[in-house]
Scaffold this motif. Sequence first.
Motif, PDB file in Angstrom:
ATOM      1  N   THR A 122       0.910  -1.024  -0.198  1.00 21.94           N
ATOM      2  CA  THR A 122      -0.046   0.173   0.072  1.00 21.94           C
ATOM      3  C   THR A 122       0.838   1.116  -0.002  1.00 21.94           C
ATOM      4  OG1 THR A 122      -1.832  -1.118   1.243  1.00 21.94           O
ATOM      5  CG2 THR A 122      -1.650   1.127   1.155  1.00 21.94           C
ATOM      6  N   LEU A 123       1.836   1.293   0.752  1.00 22.64           N
ATOM      7  CA  LEU A 123       3.021   2.286   0.966  1.00 22.64           C
ATOM      8  C   LEU A 123       3.548   2.509  -0.508  1.00 22.64           C
ATOM      9  CD1 LEU A 123       4.416   2.046   4.595  1.00 22.64           C
ATOM     10  CD2 LEU A 123       2.707   3.800   3.727  1.00 22.64           C
ATOM     11  N   ALA A 124       3.944   1.623  -0.806  1.00 23.75           N
ATOM     12  CA  ALA A 124       4.811   1.712  -2.122  1.00 23.75           C
ATOM     13  C   ALA A 124       3.992   2.298  -3.101  1.00 23.75           C
ATOM     14  CB  ALA A 124       5.337   0.305  -2.565  1.00 23.75           C
ATOM     15  N   GLN A 125       2.631   1.758  -3.220  1.00 27.46           N
ATOM     16  CA  GLN A 125       1.791   2.339  -4.517  1.00 27.46           C
ATOM     17  C   GLN A 125       1.556   3.825  -4.202  1.00 27.46           C
ATOM     18  OE1 GLN A 125       1.298   0.356  -7.023  1.00 27.46           O
ATOM     19  NE2 GLN A 125      -0.303   1.580  -8.165  1.00 27.46           N
ATOM     20  N   VAL A 126       1.326   4.175  -2.977  1.00 28.20           N
ATOM     21  CA  VAL A 126       0.945   5.761  -2.588  1.00 28.20           C
ATOM     22  C   VAL A 126       2.042   6.575  -3.171  1.00 28.20           C
ATOM     23  CG1 VAL A 126       0.692   7.301  -0.758  1.00 28.20           C
ATOM     24  CG2 VAL A 126      -0.628   5.134  -0.876  1.00 28.20           C
ATOM     25  N   ARG A 127       3.223   6.114  -2.788  1.00 28.03           N
ATOM     26  CA  ARG A 127       4.490   7.022  -3.018  1.00 28.03           C
ATOM     27  C   ARG A 127       4.854   6.982  -4.813  1.00 28.03           C
ATOM     28  NH1 ARG A 127       4.601  10.486   0.406  1.00 28.03           N
ATOM     29  NH2 ARG A 127       5.587  10.021   2.440  1.00 28.03           N
ATOM     30  N   LYS A 128       4.341   5.789  -5.274  1.00 27.23           N
ATOM     31  CA  LYS A 128       4.280   6.255  -6.897  1.00 27.23           C
ATOM     32  C   LYS A 128       3.788   7.537  -7.253  1.00 27.23           C
ATOM     33  CE  LYS A 128       4.453   1.354  -8.206  1.00 27.23           C
ATOM     34  NZ  LYS A 128       3.647   0.259  -8.971  1.00 27.23           N
ATOM     35  N   PHE A 129       2.617   7.914  -6.845  1.00 28.70           N
ATOM     36  CA  PHE A 129       1.852   8.862  -7.070  1.00 28.70           C
ATOM     37  C   PHE A 129       1.959  10.242  -6.235  1.00 28.70           C
ATOM     38  CE2 PHE A 129      -0.225   4.991  -8.588  1.00 28.70           C
ATOM     39  CZ  PHE A 129      -0.158   5.401 -10.112  1.00 28.70           C
ATOM     40  N   TYR A 130       2.452  10.144  -4.779  1.00 28.42           N
ATOM     41  CA  TYR A 130       2.589  11.300  -3.919  1.00 28.42           C
ATOM     42  C   TYR A 130       3.903  11.070  -3.345  1.00 28.42           C
ATOM     43  CZ  TYR A 130      -2.543  11.216  -4.367  1.00 28.42           C
ATOM     44  OH  TYR A 130      -3.842  11.604  -4.947  1.00 28.42           O
ATOM     45  N   PRO A 131       4.983  11.434  -4.007  1.00 28.58           N
ATOM     46  CA  PRO A 131       6.207  10.988  -3.633  1.00 28.58           C
ATOM     47  C   PRO A 131       6.606  11.765  -2.240  1.00 28.58           C
ATOM     48  CG  PRO A 131       6.398  12.500  -5.379  1.00 28.58           C
ATOM     49  CD  PRO A 131       5.052  11.867  -5.306  1.00 28.58           C
ATOM     50  N   THR A 132       6.104  12.996  -2.046  1.00 28.81           N
ATOM     51  CA  THR A 132       6.554  13.704  -0.712  1.00 28.81           C
ATOM     52  C   THR A 132       5.356  14.277   0.237  1.00 28.81           C
ATOM     53  OG1 THR A 132       6.416  15.723  -1.896  1.00 28.81           O
ATOM     54  CG2 THR A 132       8.332  14.872  -2.208  1.00 28.81           C
ATOM     55  N   GLU A 133       4.313  13.546  -0.187  1.00 26.19           N
ATOM     56  CA  GLU A 133       3.284  14.093   0.773  1.00 26.19           C
ATOM     57  C   GLU A 133       3.406  13.122   2.194  1.00 26.19           C
ATOM     58  OE1 GLU A 133       1.711  15.653  -3.055  1.00 26.19           O
ATOM     59  OE2 GLU A 133       2.715  13.913  -2.225  1.00 26.19           O
ATOM     60  N   PHE A 134       2.596  13.891   3.222  1.00 26.24           N
ATOM     61  CA  PHE A 134       2.392  13.583   4.537  1.00 26.24           C
ATOM     62  C   PHE A 134       1.693  12.040   4.709  1.00 26.24           C
ATOM     63  CE2 PHE A 134       0.191  13.172   8.616  1.00 26.24           C
ATOM     64  CZ  PHE A 134       1.176  13.506   9.554  1.00 26.24           C
ATOM     65  N   ILE A 135       2.408  11.253   5.366  1.00 27.83           N
ATOM     66  CA  ILE A 135       1.516   9.901   5.662  1.00 27.83           C
ATOM     67  C   ILE A 135       1.862   9.577   7.094  1.00 27.83           C
ATOM     68  CG2 ILE A 135       1.692   7.456   5.211  1.00 27.83           C
ATOM     69  CD1 ILE A 135       2.855   7.767   2.565  1.00 27.83           C
ATOM     70  N   TYR A 136       0.836   9.490   7.646  1.00 23.63           N
ATOM     71  CA  TYR A 136       0.975   9.384   9.397  1.00 23.63           C
ATOM     72  C   TYR A 136       0.587   7.666   9.355  1.00 23.63           C
ATOM     73  CZ  TYR A 136      -0.958   9.655  13.891  1.00 23.63           C
ATOM     74  OH  TYR A 136      -1.224   9.359  15.460  1.00 23.63           O
ATOM     75  N   LEU A 137       1.643   6.985   9.780  1.00 21.63           N
ATOM     76  CA  LEU A 137       1.791   5.646   9.814  1.00 21.63           C
ATOM     77  C   LEU A 137       1.501   5.183  11.332  1.00 21.63           C
ATOM     78  CD1 LEU A 137       1.629   2.562   8.562  1.00 21.63           C
ATOM     79  CD2 LEU A 137       4.296   3.208   8.563  1.00 21.63           C
ATOM     80  N   VAL A 138       0.518   4.341  11.698  1.00 27.44           N
ATOM     81  CA  VAL A 138       0.584   3.955  13.305  1.00 27.44           C
ATOM     82  C   VAL A 138       0.708   2.207  13.038  1.00 27.44           C
ATOM     83  CG1 VAL A 138      -0.522   3.951  15.278  1.00 27.44           C
ATOM     84  CG2 VAL A 138      -0.566   5.834  13.857  1.00 27.44           C
ATOM     85  N   SER A 139       1.647   1.776  13.978  1.00 31.44           N
ATOM     86  CA  SER A 139       1.697   0.245  14.247  1.00 31.44           C
ATOM     87  C   SER A 139       0.619   0.129  15.406  1.00 31.44           C
ATOM     88  CB  SER A 139       2.962  -0.042  14.540  1.00 31.44           C
ATOM     89  OG  SER A 139       2.820  -1.455  14.989  1.00 31.44           O
ATOM     90  N   ASP A 140      -0.503  -0.705  15.429  1.00 33.54           N
ATOM     91  CA  ASP A 140      -1.565  -0.710  16.372  1.00 33.54           C
ATOM     92  C   ASP A 140      -1.378  -2.143  17.170  1.00 33.54           C
ATOM     93  OD1 ASP A 140      -3.900   0.096  17.860  1.00 33.54           O
ATOM     94  OD2 ASP A 140      -4.805  -1.625  16.816  1.00 33.54           O
ATOM     95  N   CYS A 141      -0.589  -2.947  16.547  1.00 33.76           N
ATOM     96  CA  CYS A 141      -0.563  -4.216  17.241  1.00 33.76           C
ATOM     97  C   CYS A 141       0.672  -4.853  17.590  1.00 33.76           C
ATOM     98  CB  CYS A 141      -1.280  -5.367  16.198  1.00 33.76           C
ATOM     99  SG  CYS A 141      -2.601  -4.900  15.701  1.00 33.76           S
ATOM    100  N   GLY A 142       1.670  -4.001  18.124  1.00 34.01           N
ATOM    101  CA  GLY A 142       2.966  -4.574  18.760  1.00 34.01           C
ATOM    102  C   GLY A 142       3.964  -4.842  17.546  1.00 34.01           C
ATOM    103  N   HIS A 143       3.592  -4.800  16.346  1.00 32.81           N
ATOM    104  CA  HIS A 143       4.783  -4.759  15.242  1.00 32.81           C
ATOM    105  C   HIS A 143       5.259  -3.749  15.128  1.00 32.81           C
ATOM    106  CE1 HIS A 143       3.340  -9.041  14.109  1.00 32.81           C
ATOM    107  NE2 HIS A 143       2.140  -8.635  14.472  1.00 32.81           N
ATOM    108  N   ASP A 144       6.600  -3.871  14.726  1.00 31.07           N
ATOM    109  CA  ASP A 144       7.513  -2.874  14.406  1.00 31.07           C
ATOM    110  C   ASP A 144       7.706  -2.570  12.864  1.00 31.07           C
ATOM    111  OD1 ASP A 144       9.252  -0.602  14.418  1.00 31.07           O
ATOM    112  OD2 ASP A 144      10.994  -1.729  15.135  1.00 31.07           O
ATOM    113  N   PHE A 145       6.997  -1.283  12.329  1.00 37.90           N
ATOM    114  CA  PHE A 145       6.995  -0.864  11.140  1.00 37.90           C
ATOM    115  C   PHE A 145       8.055   0.207  10.796  1.00 37.90           C
ATOM    116  CE2 PHE A 145       2.705  -2.456  10.944  1.00 37.90           C
ATOM    117  CZ  PHE A 145       2.952  -3.869  10.601  1.00 37.90           C
ATOM    118  N   GLU A 146       9.129   0.473  11.901  1.00 35.03           N
ATOM    119  CA  GLU A 146       9.937   1.580  11.697  1.00 35.03           C
ATOM    120  C   GLU A 146      10.683   1.712  10.271  1.00 35.03           C
ATOM    121  OE1 GLU A 146      13.112   4.271  14.150  1.00 35.03           O
ATOM    122  OE2 GLU A 146      12.437   2.284  15.102  1.00 35.03           O
ATOM    123  N   ASP A 147      11.288   0.319   9.975  1.00 38.27           N
ATOM    124  CA  ASP A 147      11.804   0.312   8.656  1.00 38.27           C
ATOM    125  C   ASP A 147      10.956   0.746   7.362  1.00 38.27           C
ATOM    126  OD1 ASP A 147      10.276  -2.074   9.264  1.00 38.27           O
ATOM    127  OD2 ASP A 147      11.325  -2.985   7.662  1.00 38.27           O
TER     128      ASP A 147
END
Length: 700
Positions: A122-147
């Motif tokens: 999902t993120l990769a597809q968004v960045r194809k069309f929105y290369p610099t726009e703000f994305i607020y990403l939250v990990s809600d279940c204890g998994h680490d998505f910092e990478d």
Amino acid sequence: TVLAQPAWRAAQTSLLDFVTTHQATPARSTQTLYPVRRLQLDALFRQLDARFPEAAGFRKGVEAALGFSGGHRKRVFVEPRGSFAPALGLWGTHAVDQGVPERRDVGFWFTACAEKAATERTLAQVRKFYPTEFIYLVSDCGHDFEDLAHRYQCAYRTSSRRSPQEDAVVKARAALAASYGMGTNQYGMDVVGWLQMWFEAALVSGVQWLVHLEDDVWTERRHRPDRLPDPETVGLAGPGFQHVDLTYTTLLYGHLDRAVPANVKRPLLNYYNGMGASIVNTNALKALEQKFKDIDIGHLHALDRRIFRGTDSTLCPLLLLCGYSVDVWADARDVREDAGLDTDFAFEHGRKDKYDTGAAEHSALLPWQVVSNEASTGSSMEQDGATRYLIILNAASDVGLWEYAMRMKGKLSGHELKYHETRTSSSGLLRPLDIQAWEEQQASVQEAVRKWVKGNHTLVVGVSDWWATAMDAIANELRVNQAADQTAILTVHLFAPLAQLLHERDGGPVALCKLLEYCMLWRRSAATEGAADTLHLNAVWPVLHRATDWMGAGVDSASREDYLSAVRGRVKLFIKQMLNLRGRGPVGMVPRFRHDLAINLSEQTSMLDVANIIAGRAQQGGRSLLLDLPLDPNAQTTMQTPGGCYSQNKVTAHGLGGGQPTDPQLLQTVLHKCLTKIEMHWIGRQLSFDLAATEGHAEP
């Protein structure tokens, strides 16, 4: 300044004001304001964590935005930015490297759990069309998505400090409690905390609109500016997909039509569309943050229990009540819509083809997908000779039964599983007093069982059988229309103690409905030991005051206490008579209806556990007690209207539907007649049960 703030939102705002108006500088210069030391941050966040649970997960982003990296830097120097603008990747490592982006009209809001492959897609597809726009990403279940946040330049935070395994158990228990309570959604997320993430993103994003991303949202192209909704009037716009599962209840729509400010265009959209691919106005979110404390969420929950249990539903009515309309966005669609209607869209919701379900710890306890009413939820591959099941789930109207039905998918043979809800009546809040409510339920359950007898599917039926008319109707339908041999029937009573069903935010009519329901669904047991529930009378009477205060709204102050005393006395007598109460001590209670299985939801760990118990008991087979009800096989399957009760229009007009009573004395008369009729009905029915149990040899 941060620690001086009395509330988390104010402290957060002060902290963000500093972070977004300052930047790290590589060396001391004449423009440097002062150094920021890691020890200072340690002390600051120790105090913030102690005072505000919401501060969890916020520190990492602040450190990254100020230029701390890898945990080894002891201090950084900061200086004012040239102009104020929120930093892209405020919680990510790109905040300093990338500088300040130009303002955009659209940003993105994304909570993710365990489907990491789908999240990255999902993120990769968004960045194809929105290369610099703000994305607020939250990990809600204890998994680490910092990478992922680093790779795709996201503003990142975590909302759980637990491991994924621990978080799955905690959320499963919270979701289970939410199925008979309020405050947590079907995924075990705190509703207020979920809203706070929207408010936070609206504050820091610097954009007009936030697109709601989910793991199953696909970006086809960049949105068209001319298709954006009107920012002055529209709070949320989403796919134009209208389905029976998404349509407002009649009760909720009527309330919104009356309560939503006049400036909001009519007719109101009558279905929820706040799912993935919707777009939300940040100004509307800021307005909701200010007004949320004044919204009667207990009343909204009683009108439609999907609002706070389903995330697709939550924002729509809340933004309407803040004076913003909900509309259809021409640049969004749902995969369930007719593909031929519109192929020109920017975002599509429902693309689950890339999910990696095997890697998700949460999927074992919290299956994400829901069951549609009268819709297939099982495999189309039917097994020859497999048993078809009829499972009747009987519970108070506040218990969400579809959550349990959806978790039986695949557990009861290879037949298609259908769920039928009979409790979505158009009557007022006090449904047990309304003829139309139980007549609608009776007719609905009859039709569903008739289809099951003639069909080739497994059926789960949800009822709140206040008058026993639904159980009677099912028993008669089964006798008149003989089911095939390869069928099994199970009646299940799902319950939670009365103290847990009552919520502090329940308004008067809602609390009164729960008291009346309890009296109609339960009876006193012979002994407290071994009873399904224990009722403490001293805890009931304070609730009675809250449940009846609203009825004195139309009475002058001089006689109001006398009026309320009479009303409370009548309801108190009803409670004592229905439950055969004496004294003040704890009393053992058992379900009033015959049932094959009773489950105390408060003693279980997850909704999946409950579904497994039900499915396991159904597969054991045996004759259901439902078929032993003392009924005439040739009797009509519809009951006569009991005199003394009132139809919907009279009940609602006199205030029993939750509106303002037009005539307090008439309201008191209506309530008295309804309660008297219920008492007489159940006294007579209990006598018939007792006589049947002794085969007609009971003493007169």
